[in-house]
Write a protein that holds these residues in place. Structure first.
Motif, short mmCIF file in Angstrom:
data_model
loop_
_atom_site.label_atom_id
_atom_site.label_comp_id
_atom_site.label_asym_id
_atom_site.label_seq_id
_atom_site.Cartn_x
_atom_site.Cartn_y
_atom_site.Cartn_z
N SER A 57 48.58 69.60 56.97
CA SER A 57 47.13 69.63 57.18
C SER A 57 46.48 69.97 55.76
CB SER A 57 46.74 70.60 58.24
OG SER A 57 45.10 70.76 58.10
N ARG A 58 47.46 71.05 55.03
CA ARG A 58 47.11 71.49 53.79
C ARG A 58 47.41 70.14 52.74
NH1 ARG A 58 48.93 77.69 52.73
NH2 ARG A 58 47.86 78.89 54.47
N LEU A 59 48.25 69.49 52.95
CA LEU A 59 48.66 68.26 52.07
C LEU A 59 47.69 67.45 52.12
CD1 LEU A 59 52.47 68.10 52.67
CD2 LEU A 59 51.46 68.13 50.45
N THR A 60 47.13 67.07 53.50
CA THR A 60 46.06 66.16 53.57
C THR A 60 44.78 66.45 52.84
OG1 THR A 60 47.16 65.26 55.47
CG2 THR A 60 44.63 64.91 55.31
N ARG A 61 44.45 67.75 53.11
CA ARG A 61 43.24 68.33 52.37
C ARG A 61 43.39 68.25 50.79
NH1 ARG A 61 43.79 72.52 56.26
NH2 ARG A 61 43.89 74.15 54.62
N THR A 62 44.37 68.63 50.49
CA THR A 62 44.64 68.78 49.04
C THR A 62 44.52 67.27 48.42
OG1 THR A 62 46.18 70.59 49.05
CG2 THR A 62 46.39 69.36 47.01
N GLN A 64 42.95 65.04 49.74
CA GLN A 64 41.53 64.56 49.65
C GLN A 64 40.79 65.24 48.66
OE1 GLN A 64 40.64 65.87 53.67
NE2 GLN A 64 41.03 63.95 54.61
N MET A 65 40.94 66.39 48.48
CA MET A 65 40.24 67.09 47.11
C MET A 65 40.56 66.54 46.00
SD MET A 65 40.36 71.12 46.45
CE MET A 65 42.34 71.24 46.05
N LEU A 66 41.74 66.21 45.53
CA LEU A 66 42.08 65.31 44.46
C LEU A 66 41.19 64.27 44.20
CD1 LEU A 66 45.93 66.40 44.17
CD2 LEU A 66 43.66 67.54 43.19
N ALA A 67 41.30 63.45 45.22
CA ALA A 67 40.63 62.27 45.24
C ALA A 67 39.25 62.27 45.18
CB ALA A 67 40.94 61.46 46.52
N GLN A 68 38.66 63.62 45.50
CA GLN A 68 37.11 63.85 45.19
C GLN A 68 36.93 63.96 44.14
OE1 GLN A 68 34.74 63.48 48.23
NE2 GLN A 68 33.54 63.31 46.32
N TRP A 69 37.66 64.99 43.22
CA TRP A 69 37.67 65.42 41.98
C TRP A 69 37.61 63.84 40.97
CZ3 TRP A 69 41.28 69.93 41.74
CH2 TRP A 69 40.83 70.94 42.40
N GLU A 70 38.60 63.04 41.39
CA GLU A 70 38.52 61.81 40.61
C GLU A 70 37.24 61.14 40.70
OE1 GLU A 70 41.13 60.42 39.03
OE2 GLU A 70 43.00 61.44 39.50
N GLN A 71 36.83 61.01 41.90
CA GLN A 71 35.51 60.37 42.08
C GLN A 71 34.49 60.87 41.35
OE1 GLN A 71 34.69 59.27 46.26
NE2 GLN A 71 32.56 59.27 46.07
N ASP A 72 34.38 62.29 41.51
CA ASP A 72 33.22 63.10 41.06
C ASP A 72 33.21 63.29 39.37
OD1 ASP A 72 32.22 63.00 43.68
OD2 ASP A 72 33.02 65.40 43.84
N SER A 73 34.12 63.12 38.85
CA SER A 73 34.51 63.52 37.35
C SER A 73 34.88 62.20 36.68
CB SER A 73 35.37 64.67 37.17
OG SER A 73 35.12 65.69 37.82
N ALA A 74 33.92 62.00 35.35
CA ALA A 74 34.41 60.84 34.73
C ALA A 74 35.48 60.85 33.88
CB ALA A 74 33.21 60.32 34.04
N LEU A 125 52.35 68.44 44.36
CA LEU A 125 51.18 67.47 44.30
C LEU A 125 50.09 68.09 43.37
CD1 LEU A 125 49.81 64.97 46.10
CD2 LEU A 125 48.65 66.69 47.45
N PHE A 126 49.86 69.08 42.89
CA PHE A 126 49.16 69.88 41.81
C PHE A 126 49.79 69.43 40.46
CE2 PHE A 126 47.03 72.73 45.07
CZ PHE A 126 45.61 72.29 44.88
N ARG A 127 51.03 69.84 40.43
CA ARG A 127 51.93 69.44 39.29
C ARG A 127 51.84 68.14 38.76
NH1 ARG A 127 58.09 70.64 37.97
NH2 ARG A 127 58.47 69.90 36.08
N ASP A 128 51.81 67.16 39.85
CA ASP A 128 51.95 65.70 39.46
C ASP A 128 50.62 65.39 39.05
OD1 ASP A 128 54.71 65.65 40.17
OD2 ASP A 128 54.57 64.73 41.77
N TRP A 129 49.50 65.58 39.94
CA TRP A 129 48.20 65.49 39.56
C TRP A 129 47.61 65.60 38.31
CZ3 TRP A 129 43.56 68.00 38.88
CH2 TRP A 129 42.12 67.31 38.83
N LEU A 130 47.75 67.11 37.64
CA LEU A 130 47.68 67.68 36.74
C LEU A 130 48.23 66.86 35.37
CD1 LEU A 130 47.85 71.47 37.42
CD2 LEU A 130 45.69 70.12 36.51
N ARG A 131 49.57 66.66 35.59
CA ARG A 131 50.35 65.85 34.45
C ARG A 131 49.54 64.32 34.27
NH1 ARG A 131 55.03 65.46 36.85
NH2 ARG A 131 54.43 63.60 37.98
#
Length: 197
Positions: A57-62, A64-74, A125-131
């Motif tokens: 569940s936490r992986l799914t929510r994370t 989704q959150m990362l995808a939302q940041w991608e969508q919201d931030s240019a 997941l956070f590490r890969d996304w930040l990279r």
């Protein structure tokens, strides 16, 4: 997924965060959800089954959150700021219980629990996304170093915020990380932490 199963996972997630996995019992979770033990066992046979469901569940929510940041931030910088600002948005919970990801990973490592690798996937997941964000900023050669530095910095802030319960400390550190990010240049050596004032 049935509504009861979702309620069990949500309750277990919160209790694991507040009390720790080891100190949370079936009874604690069942009492929180207000269901019978028989109904509880219909959905989960063991606490390890619940733990894996919580991690999933936490992986799914994370994601989704990362995808939302991608969508919201240019820009990648704005997305990284969204990551840093988690410390501000969740400061009350962090001061009481620490980082939900870090505390679970640490506890499962101490217990040498079989689910520790699954829990570590959230941190990865956070590490890969930040990279990827640092690469998008034009820092491909040291993107992973910067990602690890920022991840380590936020985890350290969460740990000390829980220890001292100091909101001013959180705000100061967040501002320091924002300033560090603003100074990051392509393939620079600015991954080192900023000097304290």
């Amino acid at each position: 997924m049935t509504r009861t199963r979702e309620q069990i996972i949500d309750a277990a997630d919160q209790l694991f965060y507040e009390q720790g996995f080891e100190h949370t019992s079936f009874s604690n979770i069942a009492d929180t959800v207000k269901i019978s033990r028989g109904n509880f066992y219909h959905h989960f046979k063991t606490k390890d089954d619940i733990l894996q469901a919580v991690i999933d569940s936490r992986l799914t929510r994370t994601r989704q959150m990362l995808a939302q940041w991608e969508q919201d931030s240019a820009t990648p910088q704005a997305r990284i700021v969204a990551f840093i600002d988690i410390l501000i948005r969740n400061r009350a919970e962090i001061m009481r219980h620490g980082c939900p990801v870090g505390t679970l990973c640490t506890e499962l490592a101490k217990l040498d629990h079989g689910a520790r690798e699954s829990a570590n996937q959230i941190m990865t997941l956070f590490r890969d996304w930040l990279r990827e964000q640092f690469k998008a900023m034009g820092c491909p050669r040291d993107a992973d170093i910067k990602a690890l530095h920022l991840l380590a910095r936020t985890q350290g802030v969460a740990t000390l915020a829980q220890a001292f319960g100091d909101e001013a400390f959180i705000r100061h550190e967040v501002e320091q990380m924002r300033q560090w990010l603003a100074q990051c240049t392509p393939d620079s050596n600015h991954h080192r932490p900023p000097r304290k004032a």
